[in-house]
Design a protein around this motif. Structure first.
Motif, PDB file in Angstrom:
ATOM      1  N   THR A   1      -9.093  43.518 -70.408  1.00 38.31           N
ATOM      2  CA  THR A   1      -7.834  42.853 -70.102  1.00 38.31           C
ATOM      3  C   THR A   1      -7.363  43.252 -68.702  1.00 38.31           C
ATOM      4  N   VAL A   2      -6.446  42.466 -68.178  1.00 38.27           N
ATOM      5  CA  VAL A   2      -5.880  42.754 -66.859  1.00 38.27           C
ATOM      6  C   VAL A   2      -5.193  44.112 -66.868  1.00 38.27           C
TER       7      VAL A   2
ATOM      8  N   HIS B   1       2.578  37.779 -66.910  1.00 37.94           N
ATOM      9  CA  HIS B   1       2.202  37.025 -68.106  1.00 37.94           C
ATOM     10  C   HIS B   1       0.704  37.097 -68.392  1.00 37.94           C
ATOM     11  N   LEU B   2      -0.073  37.627 -67.442  1.00 38.23           N
ATOM     12  CA  LEU B   2      -1.522  37.725 -67.615  1.00 38.23           C
ATOM     13  C   LEU B   2      -1.961  39.101 -68.121  1.00 38.23           C
TER      14      LEU B   2
ATOM     15  N   ARG C   1      -2.394  40.646 -70.853  1.00 37.10           N
ATOM     16  CA  ARG C   1      -3.362  40.768 -71.937  1.00 37.10           C
ATOM     17  C   ARG C   1      -4.502  39.758 -71.842  1.00 37.10           C
ATOM     18  N   SER C   2      -4.577  39.053 -70.723  1.00 39.70           N
ATOM     19  CA  SER C   2      -5.663  38.087 -70.526  1.00 39.70           C
ATOM     20  C   SER C   2      -6.957  38.805 -70.170  1.00 39.70           C
ATOM     21  N   GLN C   3      -8.072  38.225 -70.582  1.00 44.81           N
ATOM     22  CA  GLN C   3      -9.374  38.759 -70.209  1.00 44.81           C
ATOM     23  C   GLN C   3      -9.666  38.386 -68.747  1.00 44.81           C
TER      24      GLN C   3
ATOM     25  N   HIS D   1     -12.374  37.677 -67.170  1.00 45.12           N
ATOM     26  CA  HIS D   1     -13.312  36.588 -66.882  1.00 45.12           C
ATOM     27  C   HIS D   1     -12.703  35.208 -67.105  1.00 45.12           C
ATOM     28  N   THR D   2     -11.502  35.156 -67.700  1.00 46.86           N
ATOM     29  CA  THR D   2     -10.855  33.863 -67.931  1.00 46.86           C
ATOM     30  C   THR D   2      -9.918  33.464 -66.799  1.00 46.86           C
ATOM     31  N   LEU D   3      -9.707  34.337 -65.817  1.00 46.76           N
ATOM     32  CA  LEU D   3      -8.747  34.067 -64.752  1.00 46.76           C
ATOM     33  C   LEU D   3      -9.308  33.096 -63.722  1.00 46.76           C
ATOM     34  N   SER D   4      -8.413  32.353 -63.097  1.00 47.11           N
ATOM     35  CA  SER D   4      -8.806  31.525 -61.957  1.00 47.11           C
ATOM     36  C   SER D   4      -9.029  32.415 -60.743  1.00 47.11           C
TER      37      SER D   4
ATOM     38  N   GLU E   1      -5.688  33.763 -59.491  1.00 50.56           N
ATOM     39  CA  GLU E   1      -5.133  34.784 -60.385  1.00 50.56           C
ATOM     40  C   GLU E   1      -5.876  36.105 -60.235  1.00 50.56           C
TER      41      GLU E   1
END
Length: 264
Positions: free
Chosen positions: A89-90, A116-117, A119-121, A123-126, A129
């Motif tokens: 995660t970030v 807002h990112l 808890r994002s993985q 590899h899913t980011l633009s 981002e």
């Protein structure tokens, strides 16, 4: 060398030879707090080698390199890739390698508009981002000097514009110096204070508009590249010579009309 207490880093007559090839010759450069300096030049011009010298990763074989005592530098590399085979995660990424307090990591993300990112993985980011995440990680060190190597790669034009505005805001709010590396002067025109055009040696330096008109810049990138900068021209009550020094104009209104016609 004439370093002062306000100078963050300064090179004096720095040269570098690698594998029998002269990479850099007599490089003079200085960066002060709150200043954005953009280093441009074609591939193979020595930009990365100069960055490595400034960061202390490479020793020059001639000249001198000065860093202000206690200087904290933050570096965002040109490329870094984290694939889906390494889930992260970030928020976790920002804890490496120094486990900063969660509150500080969140504050850094909030500063860059990416809380807002958390808890994002990765590899899913633009692309845009992910660059903000890298910048947030760098800001956790509270750097005096930010070194950004081609930060707008893999980002669309709108994202590039937003990123450079963000870098400008970080500089203004934190008062840190910024050294940017870019191939494209027109992309950073609105966000930089000074441009250094490098092709093994310093070809020219000064304000972006001044550098874009310099014969050596046009010889390297072509007159069409210089014309592309016209959209960014701004009007003021003076102009600059080829060193970037301001020169008062005797007829401001006539020059402004001329610049406006060129920008169309």
């Amino acid at each position: 060398m004439t370093e002062t207490t306000s100078t963050l880093v300064e090179t004096s007559s720095v040269g570098l030879t690698l594998a029998g090839r002269r990479i850099l010759e007599s490089i003079d450069l200085a960066i002060s707090p709150g200043e954005i300096v953009t280093l441009i030049g074609p591939n193979g011009a020595g930009k990365t080698s100069l960055l490595r010298i400034i960061l202390g990763l490479q020793k020059p074989d001639s000249g001198h390199m000065y860093r202000r005592p206690g200087l904290r530098m933050g570096y965002v590399p040109q490329r870094i890739s984290i694939g889906p085979t390494l889930p992260m995660t970030v928020l976790h990424f920002l804890s490496l390698p120094d486990r900063q307090p969660r509150a500080k990591r969140m504050k850094s993300m909030e500063e860059l508009g990416i809380a807002h990112l958390a808890r994002s993985q990765l590899h899913t980011l633009s692309g845009g981002e992910f660059q903000r995440v890298l910048l947030a990680r760098t800001l956790l060190r509270d750097p005096d000097l930010l070194v950004l190597d081609e930060p707008a790669q893999a980002i669309d034009f709108i994202g590039q514009t937003e990123l450079y505005r963000l870098i400008d805001r970080v500089r203004n709010e934190r008062g840190c110096g910024v050294l940017l590396v870019s191939h494209d002067l027109h992309l950073v025109m609105a966000a930089t204070d000074r441009v250094i055009c490098l092709n093994r040696h310093v070809c020219c330096s000064g304000e972006p508009e001044t550098v874009s008109q310099h014969p050596e810049y046009q010889a390297m990138f072509g007159p069409r590249a210089a014309q592309a900068l016209a959209v960014y021209h701004h009007h003021h009550d003076h102009h600059h010579d080829l060193t970037g020094a301001p020169v008062e104009s005797e007829d401001t209104s006539e020059r402004e009309k001329e610049e406006t016609s060129h920008a169309r």
